[in-house]
Design an enzyme around this catalytic site. Structure first.
Site, short mmCIF file in Angstrom:
data_model
loop_
_atom_site.label_atom_id
_atom_site.label_comp_id
_atom_site.label_asym_id
_atom_site.label_seq_id
_atom_site.Cartn_x
_atom_site.Cartn_y
_atom_site.Cartn_z
N GLY A 1 -2.15 0.28 8.62
CA GLY A 1 -2.33 1.72 8.46
C GLY A 1 -2.71 2.39 9.77
N GLY B 1 -2.09 -6.57 8.80
CA GLY B 1 -2.67 -7.89 8.57
C GLY B 1 -1.71 -8.79 7.83
CE LYS C 1 -3.72 -2.23 2.51
NZ LYS C 1 -4.16 -2.44 3.90
P1 ADP Z 1 0.13 -4.91 5.82
O1 ADP Z 1 -1.18 -5.63 5.58
O2 ADP Z 1 1.02 -5.65 6.74
O3 ADP Z 1 -0.09 -3.46 6.21
P2 ADP Z 1 0.40 -4.35 2.99
O4 ADP Z 1 -1.02 -4.72 2.79
O5 ADP Z 1 0.79 -2.94 2.75
O6 ADP Z 1 0.92 -4.86 4.41
O7 ADP Z 1 1.32 -5.18 1.98
C1 ADP Z 1 1.38 -6.58 1.97
C2 ADP Z 1 1.67 -7.08 0.57
O8 ADP Z 1 2.80 -6.43 0.03
C3 ADP Z 1 1.97 -8.55 0.51
O9 ADP Z 1 0.89 -9.20 -0.11
C4 ADP Z 1 3.25 -8.62 -0.34
O10 ADP Z 1 3.19 -9.62 -1.33
C5 ADP Z 1 3.29 -7.25 -0.98
N1 ADP Z 1 4.64 -6.82 -1.38
C6 ADP Z 1 5.74 -6.69 -0.62
N2 ADP Z 1 6.80 -6.31 -1.36
C7 ADP Z 1 6.36 -6.20 -2.63
C8 ADP Z 1 6.99 -5.86 -3.88
N3 ADP Z 1 8.29 -5.57 -3.95
N4 ADP Z 1 6.23 -5.86 -4.98
C9 ADP Z 1 4.91 -6.17 -4.91
N5 ADP Z 1 4.26 -6.49 -3.78
C10 ADP Z 1 4.98 -6.51 -2.65
MG MG Z 2 -2.47 -5.64 3.90
#
Ligand code: ADP
Ligand code: MG
Length: 405
Positions: free
Chosen positions: A384, A360, A202
């Site tokens: 977030g 998550g 994100k």
């Molecule tokens: P969180 O839910 O912990 O806040 P996000 O939803 O922002 O995390 O991001 C999680 C996703 O980010 C995972 O599904 C992962 O595959 C993806 N991700 C991490 N690094 C990359 C990258 N370099 N390119 C594309 N997707 C990525």
């Molecule tokens: Mg997420």
């Protein structure tokens, strides 16, 4: 003012409680991946039923476009909650329509029901306050009080999080209260050095918080999808990697501001570049100067930080006294691109002070890589939301429950 907690609601015996939870779990072909958010809601459900309340659980799941979409039904989540509770969970196939009313009317005291995905209704996440208010009033007819326990959404001004909490008598559930308590420790004099590690996909959401984190941290570590906007801001071509072109200027300002404030900004020096976005894609490690000089040329995609970066990040994490981490370092769901996330998770288990993981997918990542929850100081259900909390922002869903940062 302090957060209103469950005790402030008085006797709940025989009363109907709407429990706004965050049951937004990862789904793979309709099957639940990490069920951490469902588990995290169980203590509040039990607390309420033990006191004689009739509990109506509600949540969003993923991002349906404001209309019913069977791919995002909460039905499998209701089934999992039922297993975890060891008690039946009735399910209604709408949120504020005839099915919900019938299901709720039929609930016995001290039992549990769940209504369908709140984001099947346009009013839940509408930008129009009147539309949200209208949906919140329809939800309010389900219950006498609201217990707000979806920590992952308290940074959103949405009908069930914000407007509803002003219509019904409301209080924070056990999960929200616990999250606020631990994250508050990070905003009030964390033991130093204090490092924040950011990754995930994100990108634009998370780039926005960096500016406000800079005055608070000693070290900022950037991996995951957002690393490429930083690398692009430094003039590195990034091929087909995730990139927010519109944010490059803002990122440049952040880089300057970090330097001015003496914040140590750690960016990757290498990345794992893949031919395509798939688990069995050909891939190779490249230095950040050479991301487009792999066999895949400009169509190569950076899907993880490289081994040198992982080692440097792990060192910086281990030598910090407080560390907050949100966002996987790479596409951890595919084993070939999980190395960076694994290295960071390992280092998090070795922090001598407080280590907190938020988000998550981040929580799901450490669990799927075989780490146990008790190897970390705290695993927050919010990504977030926890970042915005750490910035010192006023979160609508907490403010409405009496909390002032
Ligand atoms: P969180 O839910 O912990 O806040 P996000 O939803 O922002 O995390 O991001 C999680 C996703 O980010 C995972 O599904 C992962 O595959 C993806 N991700 C991490 N690094 C990359 C990258 N370099 N390119 C594309 N997707 C990525
Ligand atoms: Mg997420």
């Amino acid at each position: 003012m302090a957060l209103r907690t469950l005790d402030s609601l008085g006797s709940l015996d025989g009363r109907r409680v709407l429990l706004r939870a965050d049951l937004n779990v990862p789904l793979h072909d309709g099957r639940i991946g990490d069920d951490g958010r469902i588990r995290a809601t169980v203590p509040t459900v039990r607390w309420l039923t033990e006191r004689g309340a009739t509990v109506v659980v509600c949540s969003h799941l993923s991002r349906p476009a404001g209309s019913p979409d069977p791919r995002f039904s909460l039905a499998p989540v209701a089934e999992r909650l039922e297993e975890l509770l060891g008690a039946p969970v009735a399910f209604a196939a709408d949120t504020a329509g005839p099915a919900a009313s019938a299901m709720i009317d039929a609930l016995e005291p001290a039992t549990v029901g769940m209504i369908e995905n709140l984001r099947f209704e346009p009013g839940e996440a509408s930008k129009d306050a009147a539309e949200r208010e209208d949906f919140a009033r329809r939800l309010a007819s389900h219950a006498d009080v609201l217990v707000s326990d979806g920590f992952g959404v308290v940074h959103r001004k949405q009908a069930s999080v914000y407007e509803l909490a002003r219509i019904l008598p409301s209080a924070a559930g056990l999960l929200v209260a616990a999250e606020v308590e631990i994250l508050h420790r990070l905003t009030t004099g964390p033991s130093r050095p204090y490092a924040v590690v950011l990754g995930g996909s994100k990108v634009s959401d998370k780039l926005g918080v960096i500016e406000n984190l800079l005055p608070r941290v000693d070290t900022l570590i950037i991996g995951g999808g957002m690393m490429f906007t930083f690398l692009a801001a430094q003039g590195h071509p990034v091929g087909a990697s995730l990139l927010e072109t519109s944010q490059i200027d803002a990122v440049r300002r952040n880089i300057d501001e970090a330097r001015r404030r003496g914040v140590r900004l750690l960016l990757p020096t290498d990345a794992v570049v893949a031919e395509t976005f798939s688990a069995d894609a050909a891939h190779t490690v490249a230095g950040v100067d050479d991301l487009e000089r792999t066999p895949f040329g400009a169509s190569g995609m950076g899907l993880d930080i490289g081994p040198d970066s992982a080692a440097a990040f792990a060192d910086a994490i281990r030598s910090s006294s407080t560390v907050f981490w949100n966002g996987p370092m790479g596409v951890f769901e595919m084993p070939a691109f999980a190395g960076g996330t694994r290295a960071v998770a390992e280092a998090m288990t070795e922090v001598s002070g407080l280590s907190v993981i938020g988000g998550g997918d981040s929580a799901a990542a450490v669990r799927s890589l075989g780490f146990r929850d008790d190897q970390f100081g705290h695993i927050s259900t919010g990504g977030g939301a926890s970042l915005e909390f750490l910035e010192g922002a006023a979160l609508p869903g907490l403010e409405v429950l009496g909390w002032q940062p």
